[in-house]
Every structure is written in structure tokens, then in C-alpha cells.
Design a protein around this motif. Sequence first.
Motif, PDB file in Angstrom:
ATOM      1  N   GLY A 155      39.563   6.948  39.196  1.00  0.00           N
ATOM      2  CA  GLY A 155      38.820   6.030  38.237  1.00  0.00           C
ATOM      3  C   GLY A 155      37.577   6.914  37.506  1.00  0.00           C
ATOM      4  O   GLY A 155      37.449   7.909  37.825  1.00  0.00           O
ATOM      5  N   ILE A 175      40.248   2.163  36.666  1.00  0.00           N
ATOM      6  CA  ILE A 175      41.230   3.145  37.199  1.00  0.00           C
ATOM      7  C   ILE A 175      42.214   3.867  35.953  1.00  0.00           C
ATOM      8  O   ILE A 175      42.521   3.089  35.001  1.00  0.00           O
ATOM      9  CB  ILE A 175      42.221   2.483  38.076  1.00  0.00           C
ATOM     10  N   THR A 186      45.016  -1.848  43.588  1.00  0.00           N
ATOM     11  CA  THR A 186      44.406  -1.850  42.309  1.00  0.00           C
ATOM     12  C   THR A 186      44.214  -3.113  41.906  1.00  0.00           C
ATOM     13  O   THR A 186      43.119  -3.253  40.864  1.00  0.00           O
ATOM     14  CB  THR A 186      45.359  -1.179  40.984  1.00  0.00           C
TER      15      THR A 186
END
Length: 393
Positions: free
Chosen positions: A282, A153, A200
Motif C-alpha cells: 500500500g 493498496i 483488503t
Amino acid sequence: MAKVNVALIGQGFMGRSHSNAWGQVNKFFKPPVQAVMHTVFGQAEENPAAFAANWGWQHAATDWEAVVRSPEIGLVDVVTPNYMHAPVAKAAIAAGKPCACEKPIAGSLADARAMVEAARKAGVKTFVWFNYRRCPAVGLAHQLVKQGKLGEIRHVRAAYWQDWAGGAVPLLWRFDKNLAGSGAHGDLNAHIIDVTRFVTGQEIVEIAGAIAETFIKERTLPAGVAAGGIAAGRAGTAAKGRVTVDDTVLFLARFSGGAVASFEAARQATGNQNRNTFELNGTKGSVKFDFERMNELEYYDATLPRAVQGWSTLMCTHGGDHPYVANWWPDAHIIGYEHGFTNQAYDILRVLGGQEPTLPIPDFNDAYQTQRVLEAALISASERRMVKLDEVQ
Ligand SMILES: NC(=O)c1ccc[n+]([C@@H]2O[C@H](COP(=O)([O-])OP(=O)(O)OC[C@H]3O[C@@H](n4cnc5c(N)ncnc54)[C@H](O)[C@@H]3O)[C@@H](O)[C@H]2O)c1
């Protein structure tokens, strides 16, 4: 069947949404421990007996300390203004009760730290109502990241905008630093900090810069009591008082995995009524979520042949494939705001029953990490400098 007697402390906006969740959870889910709607606390002028009768609570009370101490209560659910979270939670923990608390965990970092410490020492289970984690689309984003579908990411972009706080809204507890801790920041940034940490799987390690502003510096003092919405129904009196919290806070941050991030919270973002959004980019793909279209997740798969790459709108209503959905309605029979709370009530009951939650659920310590980020951003805004999270313990 095991049962737990729930006490709800507060009967405002969240009092209604939690009452609905506790009333629905045993019907739609099969929790290992069933919730019993035992007692609701409200201030006398709010008429807790009428609230209890309407929502199905067995008892109503006006002394929260007695409720929390009662040996009949097995779970304390805190839905008061932020400054009351610590006293109620600490009293629950001192009585050996598991405690579920609304977000932000507290108005101040010191209160949050004391709550974490008390829970750790007593060994009781704790939960914080970061309800947006329980939207199936947000759960899917979390799962896609975990499966590596997005790759590494690089960018996190999160914004939570509302527009209810115009000049006619009186000086509710939400505008008072002593009662709320902060304004849009603790109210809205808390949610998107939590959601982006959840999706995340990374921690925020640095605040690169922040800006805070209060546009409306004075408001009329409110008349009457909590009306069950954010501000709806609260009239002002002739007298005025000073606003001591932010209307908006924007900050830049860095995640532990190297992604850079921007966060925005605002209460006067005209036209954006509950626009809670995030986007992750990402190396292999991206996702976008917007709560105003909460049943959908936008997904871009950059591993497909270039000719067919594009944004897909995933309707996150497939029971068995999307979390929680199998317990609600058939495909594309969409769910709404209140379902996130019922989904969370289910996961609380799973944890109380010794089971894993459907998706990771924040306890006091987890919510404390979000509180540290809130604090770091406020330091960054007031001292106009970068703040490492290590500084804020
Ligand atoms: N998870 C979410 O999306 C979400 C949404 C809104 C609010 N919240 C959080 O829920 C909590 C409650 O917010 P709300 O919108 O329900 O507030 P509200 O003003 O609608 O209700 C507050 C309740 O707390 C009670 N209370 C107890 N002691 C009080 C005191 N000394 N002064 C004022 N009220 C007192 C009131 O009687 C009232 O029933 C806050 O921590 C808030 O941040 C979370």
C-alpha cells in the motif's frame, strides 16, 4: 446454557479437523451456545462407529439424509467432496437447519447459486469454512488495512502452492471434475481469493488473463476409502482413469479499489507443502503472510522516518491484541493449523447465539462471490480473454 446438536457429514481429512474443533471449542472458549457432538456420518466401509468413538461423537450413521432430517440436529456441518455440498446443504436448509459447509462452497457456480437462493428463501444462517481467515496474523492484516495503516493498496500478490499431487497419487475425487468442479483452482485459489477479499475489504471486478494446465493426465484408480489426509494412505489399482481438472491455475485480476493482483494455485510446486501466502503493498505500508509461519505477520511501516523503515516480524500471539489468542496460550506459545478451525467453530456458535463473530465470517452469499471469481478465471483461461465479473452471475 443453550446447546446445539451438531451433525458432521463426512469423516475424512476435514472430518478429523472439524471433529477436533467441535471437541475443543467449549473448553477453550465460552460460546453463547455450546456445541454438542451429536452424530457423525461416514460411508459404511469407513467404520463411522469407530470414528465416532475416537473423536467423541455420540452417534454414528451411514444415511446422511436421515441425519440431516432428524429433529434432534440443530446444525449441519458439511465436509464431503464438493459435488455433495449442494445436496447436503439444501437438505439441511429444507429442514430449517443452519448449515456450515466446507470450501469451495460448491463444485459449480449453478450449485452455489442454488445454495444461496435456498438459504435466502428459508432465512437460515449459513457459514463457509474459509479457515485461514481465523489465523490471528491474517486477522491482524485485516485490521491493519481497516485502520488505514497500509494506505491505498496498489498490489496484491497471492499464491497457494502444494506438492502432494505427483504421478503416484491415484485418481482421488480431487482429480475428477464431476466430483470436485476444478482442481488446484477450487481447492487452493478459493482460499486465497477469500483471504484477499477479506483482508483488503474489496471485491475482484475483473480477470485480466489466466492460464490453466494439467500435467498428469491419467492416474490409477484408487483403492480403499478416505484416509484422513489429502492423499496419504491411498493406494492405486492397476486400472487407470482420466484426470479432468487442472493441476495449476494462475490468473491476473483487478480489485474494486484499483489494486492489481496475481493469484497462483499449484499442486506440484515441489518443496512447497502448504505454502499459502499473500503480500499487499500500500501507499503507507505493506504486509506479508506465509502460512508455513502462521504465527507471524511481516509488516513494513512506510510512515516511519526513512532511517528506521524496515520489515518487522510481528509474532501474533498477544492475547487481547491479536484475535482469538487470549483463549489459547500465553505470549509466543504458538498455535497451529487446527486452531483456525476451532476459532471458526467459536464464531459460528457466536452467530448462532445472536452475537457478532470475532472477525467477519463468510456465509453462502459471501462464498458465492469467491465462486464467481473462480468461474471467471476458468472462462478467462479457456477463452483466452479478459472477463469482467459482471458477466458471471
Ligand atoms: N478448509 C480447508 O482448508 C480444507 C482442507 C481440505 C479439504 N477441504 C474441503 O473439505 C471437503 C472434504 O475434503 P476432505 O479432504 O475431508 O475429503 P476426504 O476425501 O478426506 O473425505 C471425504 C468424506 O466425505 C464422505 N463422502 C460422502 N459421500 C461421498 C461420496 N459420494 N464419495 C466420496 N466421499 C464421500 C467420505 O465418506 C469421507 O468421509 C472438500 O470440500 C474440500 O475442498 C477444506
